[in-house]
Design a protein around this motif. Structure first.
Motif, PDB file in Angstrom:
ATOM      1  N   MET A   1       0.828  -1.203   0.000  1.00 11.82           N
ATOM      2  CA  MET A   1       0.000   0.000   0.000  1.00 11.82           C
ATOM      3  C   MET A   1       0.867   1.259   0.000  1.00 11.82           C
ATOM      4  SD  MET A   1      -3.120  -1.268   2.528  1.00 11.82           S
ATOM      5  CE  MET A   1      -2.967   0.191   3.460  1.00 11.82           C
ATOM      6  N   ILE A   2       0.377   2.289  -0.692  1.00  6.48           N
ATOM      7  CA  ILE A   2       1.094   3.558  -0.761  1.00  6.48           C
ATOM      8  C   ILE A   2       1.363   4.093   0.644  1.00  6.48           C
ATOM      9  CG2 ILE A   2       0.853   5.996  -1.376  1.00  6.48           C
ATOM     10  CD1 ILE A   2      -0.380   5.193  -3.965  1.00  6.48           C
ATOM     11  N   SER A   3       0.379   3.982   1.515  1.00  2.00           N
ATOM     12  CA  SER A   3       0.554   4.516   2.870  1.00  2.00           C
ATOM     13  C   SER A   3       1.697   3.816   3.602  1.00  2.00           C
ATOM     14  CB  SER A   3      -0.748   4.406   3.665  1.00  2.00           C
ATOM     15  OG  SER A   3      -1.194   3.066   3.705  1.00  2.00           O
ATOM     16  N   ASP A   4       1.890   2.521   3.350  1.00  2.00           N
ATOM     17  CA  ASP A   4       2.988   1.786   3.978  1.00  2.00           C
ATOM     18  C   ASP A   4       4.344   2.249   3.442  1.00  2.00           C
ATOM     19  OD1 ASP A   4       1.147   0.344   5.464  1.00  2.00           O
ATOM     20  OD2 ASP A   4       1.201  -1.414   4.145  1.00  2.00           O
ATOM     21  N   ILE A   5       4.415   2.426   2.123  1.00  2.00           N
ATOM     22  CA  ILE A   5       5.667   2.906   1.517  1.00  2.00           C
ATOM     23  C   ILE A   5       5.983   4.306   2.030  1.00  2.00           C
ATOM     24  CG2 ILE A   5       6.856   3.509  -0.633  1.00  2.00           C
ATOM     25  CD1 ILE A   5       4.970   1.475  -2.050  1.00  2.00           C
ATOM     26  N   ALA A   6       4.972   5.170   2.018  1.00  2.00           N
ATOM     27  CA  ALA A   6       5.155   6.561   2.446  1.00  2.00           C
ATOM     28  C   ALA A   6       5.640   6.630   3.889  1.00  2.00           C
ATOM     29  CB  ALA A   6       3.852   7.336   2.272  1.00  2.00           C
ATOM     30  N   ALA A   7       5.032   5.846   4.758  1.00  2.00           N
ATOM     31  CA  ALA A   7       5.424   5.858   6.168  1.00  2.00           C
ATOM     32  C   ALA A   7       6.834   5.304   6.360  1.00  2.00           C
ATOM     33  CB  ALA A   7       4.424   5.048   6.991  1.00  2.00           C
ATOM     34  N   GLN A   8       7.121   4.190   5.703  1.00  2.00           N
ATOM     35  CA  GLN A   8       8.425   3.545   5.863  1.00  2.00           C
ATOM     36  C   GLN A   8       9.564   4.422   5.350  1.00  2.00           C
ATOM     37  OE1 GLN A   8       8.635  -0.418   4.173  1.00  2.00           O
ATOM     38  NE2 GLN A   8      10.847  -0.376   4.134  1.00  2.00           N
ATOM     39  N   GLN A   9       9.325   5.100   4.226  1.00  2.00           N
ATOM     40  CA  GLN A   9      10.388   5.884   3.590  1.00  2.00           C
ATOM     41  C   GLN A   9      10.296   7.390   3.871  1.00  2.00           C
ATOM     42  OE1 GLN A   9      13.082   4.726   1.889  1.00  2.00           O
ATOM     43  NE2 GLN A   9      12.407   2.718   2.585  1.00  2.00           N
ATOM     44  N   LYS A  10       9.295   7.782   4.656  1.00  2.00           N
ATOM     45  CA  LYS A  10       9.092   9.198   4.979  1.00  2.00           C
ATOM     46  C   LYS A  10       8.941  10.046   3.709  1.00  2.00           C
ATOM     47  CE  LYS A  10      11.528   8.812   9.375  1.00  2.00           C
ATOM     48  NZ  LYS A  10      11.585   7.379   9.389  1.00  2.00           N
ATOM     49  N   ILE A  11       8.022   9.599   2.855  1.00  2.00           N
ATOM     50  CA  ILE A  11       7.705  10.274   1.604  1.00  2.00           C
ATOM     51  C   ILE A  11       6.282  10.820   1.720  1.00  2.00           C
ATOM     52  CG2 ILE A  11       7.413  10.006  -0.895  1.00  2.00           C
ATOM     53  CD1 ILE A  11       9.264   7.531  -0.711  1.00  2.00           C
ATOM     54  N   PRO A  12       6.055  12.088   1.373  1.00  2.00           N
ATOM     55  CA  PRO A  12       4.688  12.605   1.397  1.00  2.00           C
ATOM     56  C   PRO A  12       3.779  11.750   0.505  1.00  2.00           C
ATOM     57  CG  PRO A  12       6.260  14.389   1.107  1.00  2.00           C
ATOM     58  CD  PRO A  12       7.028  13.105   0.986  1.00  2.00           C
ATOM     59  N   LYS A  13       2.657  11.309   1.056  1.00  2.00           N
ATOM     60  CA  LYS A  13       1.785  10.352   0.376  1.00  2.00           C
ATOM     61  C   LYS A  13       1.291  10.864  -0.979  1.00  2.00           C
ATOM     62  CE  LYS A  13      -2.331   7.573   1.016  1.00  2.00           C
ATOM     63  NZ  LYS A  13      -3.540   7.369   1.768  1.00  2.00           N
ATOM     64  N   LYS A  14       0.844  12.112  -1.044  1.00  2.00           N
ATOM     65  CA  LYS A  14       0.332  12.667  -2.315  1.00  2.00           C
ATOM     66  C   LYS A  14       1.424  12.699  -3.380  1.00  2.00           C
ATOM     67  CE  LYS A  14      -4.001  13.686  -1.600  1.00  2.00           C
ATOM     68  NZ  LYS A  14      -5.028  12.984  -2.334  1.00  2.00           N
ATOM     69  N   PHE A  15       2.634  13.049  -2.980  1.00  2.00           N
ATOM     70  CA  PHE A  15       3.753  13.083  -3.916  1.00  2.00           C
ATOM     71  C   PHE A  15       4.080  11.669  -4.391  1.00  2.00           C
ATOM     72  CE2 PHE A  15       8.345  14.813  -4.539  1.00  2.00           C
ATOM     73  CZ  PHE A  15       8.073  15.114  -5.863  1.00  2.00           C
ATOM     74  N   LEU A  16       4.049  10.716  -3.482  1.00  2.00           N
ATOM     75  CA  LEU A  16       4.312   9.322  -3.831  1.00  2.00           C
ATOM     76  C   LEU A  16       3.271   8.801  -4.804  1.00  2.00           C
ATOM     77  CD1 LEU A  16       5.998   6.779  -3.502  1.00  2.00           C
ATOM     78  CD2 LEU A  16       4.680   6.254  -1.443  1.00  2.00           C
ATOM     79  N   GLU A  17       2.033   9.191  -4.638  1.00  2.00           N
ATOM     80  CA  GLU A  17       0.974   8.780  -5.572  1.00  2.00           C
ATOM     81  C   GLU A  17       1.313   9.224  -6.992  1.00  2.00           C
ATOM     82  OE1 GLU A  17      -2.589  10.490  -3.928  1.00  2.00           O
ATOM     83  OE2 GLU A  17      -2.781   8.918  -2.406  1.00  2.00           O
ATOM     84  N   GLN A  18       1.771  10.463  -7.149  1.00  2.00           N
ATOM     85  CA  GLN A  18       2.151  10.986  -8.468  1.00  2.00           C
ATOM     86  C   GLN A  18       3.332  10.205  -9.050  1.00  2.00           C
ATOM     87  OE1 GLN A  18       3.100  15.067  -7.717  1.00  2.00           O
ATOM     88  NE2 GLN A  18       0.957  15.695  -7.500  1.00  2.00           N
TER      89      GLN A  18
END
Length: 148
Positions: free
Chosen positions: A26-43
């Motif tokens: 899940m995007i939220s898991d990647i974002a949390a693990q890597q400290k990446i803003p979720k909206k930016f990661l979606e793009q």
């Protein structure tokens, strides 16, 4: 220098490479693990999806997964997708060649000759280093050293 977007893309891909091949992350898991803003990661993941690097699955068990093996995805490929041409000068670009505006002749340009060596060495490292290399803990230090 590579952009923050490219660094986030590479980090997200290493998370997917470490995951089970047929289990989406899940995007939220990647974002949390890597400290990446979720909206930016979606793009970022949408860009990678459009270029055939990742796939997405919908639903409760949804998320993203690699479309091809991590050892078949190079740093160079991802940097070109995210940041565009890799060359330090437009006249050295393989994918977006154009003559420099102030050029009197590429054969006589001393600057081009030096940066051609830089571009070749950079491409050699980036296109021989894969996401699998970065995902393996033993190789992480070496990849970091090569990209420093």
């Amino acid at each position: 220098m590579i952009t923050q977007k490219a660094k986030y893309a590479l980090r997200a891909l290493t998370v997917l490479a470490d995951a089970d091949a047929d289990e989406p992350v899940m995007i939220s898991d990647i974002a949390a693990q890597q400290k990446i803003p979720k909206k930016f990661l979606e793009q970022i993941l949408l860009d990678l999806k459009h270029h055939g690097v990742v796939a997405s699955r919908r639903g409760k068990q949804g998320g993203y997964l690699l479309l091809k093996p991590a050892h078949a995805i190079t740093f160079g490929e991802i940097l070109r997708i995210i940041d565009g041409p890799l060359a330090p000068l437009p006249c050295l670009s393989i994918t977006a060649y154009r003559k420099c505006d102030d050029c009197d002749g590429e054969q006589n340009c001393q600057i081009r000759h030096v940066f051609a060596k830089v571009a070749d060495a950079t491409r050699k490292v980036l296109f021989s280093t894969t996401i699998a290399d970065a995902a393996q803990p033993a190789r992480t230090a070496e990849v970091t050293r090569l990209l420093a």
